[in-house]
Design a protein around this motif. Structure first.
Motif, PDB file in Angstrom:
ATOM      1  N   LEU B 174      41.791  35.704  31.777  1.00 25.59           N
ATOM      2  CA  LEU B 174      42.126  35.749  32.507  1.00 25.59           C
ATOM      3  C   LEU B 174      42.116  37.302  32.759  1.00 25.59           C
ATOM      4  O   LEU B 174      40.640  38.336  33.125  1.00 25.59           O
ATOM      5  N   SER B 175      43.129  37.749  32.064  1.00 27.32           N
ATOM      6  CA  SER B 175      43.503  39.658  31.827  1.00 27.32           C
ATOM      7  C   SER B 175      42.510  39.774  30.949  1.00 27.32           C
ATOM      8  O   SER B 175      42.397  40.824  30.916  1.00 27.32           O
ATOM      9  N   LEU B 177      38.958  38.875  31.293  1.00 24.13           N
ATOM     10  CA  LEU B 177      37.851  39.297  31.265  1.00 24.13           C
ATOM     11  C   LEU B 177      37.781  40.845  32.376  1.00 24.13           C
ATOM     12  O   LEU B 177      36.202  41.322  32.355  1.00 24.13           O
ATOM     13  N   LEU B 196      35.634  29.369  33.524  1.00 27.57           N
ATOM     14  CA  LEU B 196      36.270  29.341  34.882  1.00 27.57           C
ATOM     15  C   LEU B 196      36.899  28.051  36.317  1.00 27.57           C
ATOM     16  O   LEU B 196      37.762  27.886  37.355  1.00 27.57           O
ATOM     17  N   THR B 199      40.111  27.038  34.826  1.00 27.60           N
ATOM     18  CA  THR B 199      40.759  27.474  35.360  1.00 27.60           C
ATOM     19  C   THR B 199      41.248  26.857  36.684  1.00 27.60           C
ATOM     20  O   THR B 199      42.408  27.175  36.927  1.00 27.60           O
ATOM     21  N   TRP B 233      44.092  35.583  39.071  1.00 23.97           N
ATOM     22  CA  TRP B 233      42.865  34.676  39.832  1.00 23.97           C
ATOM     23  C   TRP B 233      41.395  35.578  40.737  1.00 23.97           C
ATOM     24  O   TRP B 233      41.139  35.041  40.842  1.00 23.97           O
ATOM     25  N   ILE B 236      39.919  38.263  39.666  1.00 16.67           N
ATOM     26  CA  ILE B 236      38.797  38.109  38.866  1.00 16.67           C
ATOM     27  C   ILE B 236      37.375  36.950  40.117  1.00 16.67           C
ATOM     28  O   ILE B 236      36.408  37.803  39.150  1.00 16.67           O
ATOM     29  N   GLN B 237      37.661  36.621  40.717  1.00 16.39           N
ATOM     30  CA  GLN B 237      37.043  35.869  41.795  1.00 16.39           C
ATOM     31  C   GLN B 237      35.810  36.933  42.423  1.00 16.39           C
ATOM     32  O   GLN B 237      34.598  36.645  42.423  1.00 16.39           O
TER      33      GLN B 237
END
Lengths: 129, 795
Positions: B174-175, B177, B196, B199, B233, B236-237
């Motif tokens: 994630l980090s 992205l 995703l 995740t 999260w 990222i979303q």
């Protein structure tokens, strides 16, 4: 040259710091509190006027661990104690006699000759007085 | 590799900076220097510097390839705040020399595997991020990066592995992205969508029992204290919803697009995450610390929201800068302030927030607390017109929220604030905090002010503190730290032991020996005479009282005087305090004499442990004794307890080290005997020591076991006493129908948490004992919850 190498070796392994520019009124307790922020202190030795046997503005701080002394050099050196910027430096290790000032009047050499007025260090330098 | 680029007054290092072993050639040093410096302030643009450097390195590849590879791998690992500068450089090199690009990628994968094997997870994240940014530089093909991330995410399907293991692989994915999400999604959207959604389901099912233990505030207002993966999260979303548009990261490679897109890409070799082993130690979970939002700086640029990816990147980079430069506070401050984007983001607010995030981090700050104090002072020096105001604003906010702040964090706030004030003549607008004067003294705000003033006094002197606060604050001012000598006044002459005290005083002033002291004390009657304790030497509290009171009173002038007294009469102390009750009583008397001077109590207890007058268990029992109940929530008590535990821990480590060293010496000796080499004349003389060495090892083995047993016992005593104290309170509240959650209770339960958190590595060894003996199912659920949260930390 041999002794200089030895001296440098002692400094590199030392856990003792020389602390300068203290006020004459700064106590062992204050020094202990401040320098404990970088680790456990083994001993504080106050610098004394050779004649008067009173504090004359410097001291030695010995730590148990070299790393703690290094942190004192990084984070306590150049900050304030009793409103004064204090300076720390590596010391090869305390030896009896080194707790006394080496100025002619009994205090530190720097207080013999300085021209300015410093209320925390006895006022004017000795030669001016 | 030396990253020291500025000569620094606060240099704590050695007088010699040059390596003493193989002296590197001048060209290699120059290469290292050029690579490290690229991206720093320069007269030319970053692009032209990168272009120039790429040319230089390309020319040097034939002769210095391995050195260049090594330096680039190292900067990838250690200078993550300059990630995109170096990925661009590698991109340019790859465009000019395809084979070099391939070798670099291979070297990075090797380095990544090494890091994971030795538990260097934080650095491994930087390597993963670097690799992912190489996709943007056309060095690595996007599909192969996605494949690597697929392997990362599939770790969440592994069975019987700690959650923290899965967490790390998820975090590494994630980090990365924010840097590479756009490119990966453009090339492989179906695969990315699948990743995703996997995740999302992992994050939904993972347990979060540990979160309350790591939160700085127990309240969710004004900013929720989110678990770090949940926060990431959300970020990222949101990034995905914004179609992966990310505008904060500096991307020098964009300027070289025409060159880079001509380059041939490499495929990452398939990467299998190394399996979980018993020795694997994964990073602890974190809670994201937030104290500011865009409303706090209405005049300046808008602060990115808590779920924006910009916020994540800024915080990551600032944390990385601190990690790179923490040893040099002036450089660190300068680097923080020269973070790019100064006019687009309220940089001072971000910096202050990130620094407090580290200072208040649970279980422990990443670096020594005092570093943060002096870093903030340096920042104030560099930005005197703006930073002090932000800091004052932050202090005010922290004060306002003290009611829900974790006790451990309050400790750090107290230490920071008092030390900070001592550098600024203790100037503060205390009247702004007058609201605390009307509250119960045990409430967090007045308690905080009291503790701050006490610490300020330790750094100055009593009268100074009286002078700096308004008269209304006198109720919170510390006591004058004077000694209380019960035999001091003529009016006390009816006290038992009074005459002996006088006798002792005269004797000690006349430089009496230990023997003379013993003979004077012989005449002290034992109030416990009637109790038959069956032991040979009975515990005589009156003897202890008279001796300790008198001696401490005579030596009251300074710490040095008191330490000399302890040393001179060590024999008397040891004898009087031989039994457990004796040790406890000595501590009680010390407290009675010096209760106005907590600092003195702390240093005396420290000295007495080190000279074995009392032991650690005695100190623990004394802290939980009824005599100290009144001071139980005071900061100095917990400083003493944690210092005691640390001494115990260091002692165990020290003996263990001695044992290992002696074993190693024996092994070397055996090796020499077994080999046919006899060119070491010096060592042969020590061969005769074999017997004594083995004896030594046996003795040390016993010492280690006994020390470890003492250490375990110390923790058990502490936990036992906590359980007793808390249970008493809970039962009393339940039967009385009162609310459990008093200020005392909050403090006590958080102090219990603090024991677990601050010494978690040692306590992990005792999990079975703790579960079976102390933290059993019959325990009140309030107390059991603390244990369960602790278990969840590394689960």
């Amino acid at each position: 040259q041999g002794t200089r190498y030895d001296q440098e070796r002692l400094l590199r392994k030392s856990c003792t710091l020389y602390v300068g520019n203290l006020s004459f009124y700064t106590t062992e307790e204050q020094i202990h509190e401040l320098f404990s922020k970088s680790g456990d202190i083994k001993k504080v030795i106050m610098g004394l006027d050779k004649v008067k046997k009173t504090a004359c503005g410097f001291c030695f701080v010995e730590y148990y661990a070299r790393g703690d002394a290094e942190n004192a050099m990084r984070y306590i050196n150049g900050t304030r104690l009793d409103d004064r910027i204090i300076r720390t430096d590596w010391d090869a290790g305390f030896k009896e006699g080194r707790q006394y000032g080496r100025g002619r009047s009994g205090g530190q050499v720097r207080d013999e000759y300085r021209q300015d007025y410093d209320a925390g260090r006895g006022g004017y330098g000795k030669t001016v007085q | 590799m030396s990253r020291r680029r500025h000569s620094d007054d606060s240099d704590a290092g050695q007088p010699h900076k040059r390596r003493r072993t193989s002296e590197p050639s001048e060209i290699e040093e120059r290469l290292e220097s050029l690579i490290c410096r690229v991206g720093e302030k320069s007269n030319s643009s970053l692009e032209s510097n990168l272009e120039g450097l790429a040319g230089v390195l390309e020319a040097d590849l034939p002769n210095y390839k391995s050195k260049i590879l090594r330096i680039l791998c190292t900067v990838a690992r250690l200078l993550p705040e300059k990630l995109t500068v170096y990925t661009t450089l590698v991109g340019l090199l790859n465009a000019r020399n395809y084979n070099f690009g391939g070798e670099f990628v291979e070297a990075m994968i090797r380095q990544l595997k090494e890091c994971l094997k030795v538990n260097m997870y934080n650095e491994a994240v930087h390597l993963v991020r670097f690799l992912s940014d190489l996709v943007n530089c056309h060095v690595i093909a996007a599909p192969s990066m996605v494949a690597m991330f697929e392997n990362f995410v599939s770790v969440t399907q592994e069975e019987d592995v700690p959650q923290v293991r899965c967490d790390w692989y998820m975090f590494a994915f994630l980090s990365s992205l924010p840097w590479v999400g756009k490119e990966l999604y453009e090339k492989k959207d179906a695969e990315m969508d699948r990743l995703l959604s996997q995740t999302e389901s992992y994050l939904k099912r993972r347990q979060k029992i540990h979160v309350p233990m790591l939160q700085v505030w127990t309240a969710d207002k004004p900013h929720p204290q989110e678990e770090y993966l949940d926060c990431l999260w959300s970020q990222i979303q949101k990034l995905k919803k914004d179609r992966w548009q990310e505008r904060h990261i500096l991307r020098p490679y964009l300027a070289f697009d025409s060159v880079l897109c001509e380059a041939l890409q490499h495929n990452l070799p398939p990467f299998t995450p190394p399996p979980h082993t018993e020795d694997s130690v994964y990073p602890m979970p974190r809670v994201i610390f937030r104290m500011f939002d865009y409303t706090d700086d209405p005049e300046g640029p808008v602060m990115p929201g808590s779920h924006s990816v910009e916020r994540f990147v800024i915080e990551e980079n600032l944390h990385c800068i601190i990690k790179s430069h923490w040893k040099e506070r002036k450089t660190c401050a300068a680097q923080l302030l020269s973070y790019p984007g100064n006019n687009k983001i309220p940089l001072n607010y971000h910096i202050v927030e990130v620094i407090f995030a580290e200072l208040f981090q649970l279980p422990s700050p990443p670096h020594i607390e005092v570093m943060y104090t002096t870093l903030l002072i340096e920042l104030c020096k560099l930005q005197p017109g703006s930073l002090p105001q932000v800091l004052a604003q932050a202090t005010e906010m922290l004060y306002m929220r003290l009611d829900t702040m974790n006790t451990t964090c309050v400790d750090r706030f107290i230490n920071w604030f008092s030390h900070h004030l001592s550098n600024f003549q203790f100037r503060w607008s205390w009247e702004d905090w007058s609201d605390c004067l009307t509250q119960d003294l045990e409430k967090p705000k007045p308690k905080f002010v009291r503790e701050v003033l006490e610490k300020c006094m330790r750094l100055s002197y009593h009268q100074r503190i009286i002078d700096i606060v308004p008269a209304s604050f006198s109720v919170l001012s510390p006591a004058n730290p004077v000694c209380i000598y019960k035999y001091g006044d003529e009016s006390n002459r009816s006290l038992p032991g009074y005459t002996v005290a006088l006798c002792l005083t005269i004797a000690i002033k006349n430089k009496a020996s230990n023997d003379e002291i013993f003979s004077i004390l012989k005449d002290v009657p034992n109030p416990n005479q009637d109790d038959d304790d069956g032991e040979g030497f009975s515990f005589n509290p009156l003897k202890i009282e008279v001796f300790v009171q008198t001696l401490l009173h005579l030596a009251a002038k300074s710490f040095s005087h008191s330490f000399s007294a302890l040393a001179k009469f060590h024999e008397v102390f040891k004898t009087l305090a031989e039994s457990d009750e004796g040790k406890l009583h000595v501590l009680r008397v010390v407290y009675e004499v010096w209760k106005n001077h907590p600092q003195m109590i702390a240093v005396l207890v420290d000295k007495m442990i080190r000279t074995q007058i009392v032991d650690c268990a005695a100190v623990a029992n004394w802290i939980f004794s009824s005599e100290l109940a009144h001071d139980f929530t005071r900061f100095y008590i917990w400083e003493i307890l944690h210092s005691t535990i640390r001494k115990m821990n260091k002692h165990v480590l020290k003996i263990h080290k001695e044992l290992e060293e002696t074993k190693a010496r024996l092994a070397r000796q055996h090796k020499r005997r077994d080999s046919d080499d006899d060119d070491d004349d010096d060592d042969r003389s020590t061969d005769r020591e074999d017997g004594p060495l083995e004896e030594q090892i046996e003795r040390l083995q016993e010492k280690v076991e006994s020390a470890q047993s003492e250490q375990k016992n110390l923790f058990l005593v502490i936990f036992q006493r906590f359980i007793m104290l808390l249970t008493e309170h809970l039962v009393r509240c339940e039967t009385g129908g009162i609310d459990v959650f008093t200020p005392w209770y909050k403090s006590c339960i958080e102090r219990l948490q603090q024991i677990f958190l601050q010494h978690h590595q040692i306590i992990q060894q005792y999990m079975v004992t703790l579960e079976n003996l102390l933290f059993t199912a019959e325990l009140d659920h309030h107390i059991l919850a603390v244990f369960q949260q602790f278990c969840a930390l590394q689960a």
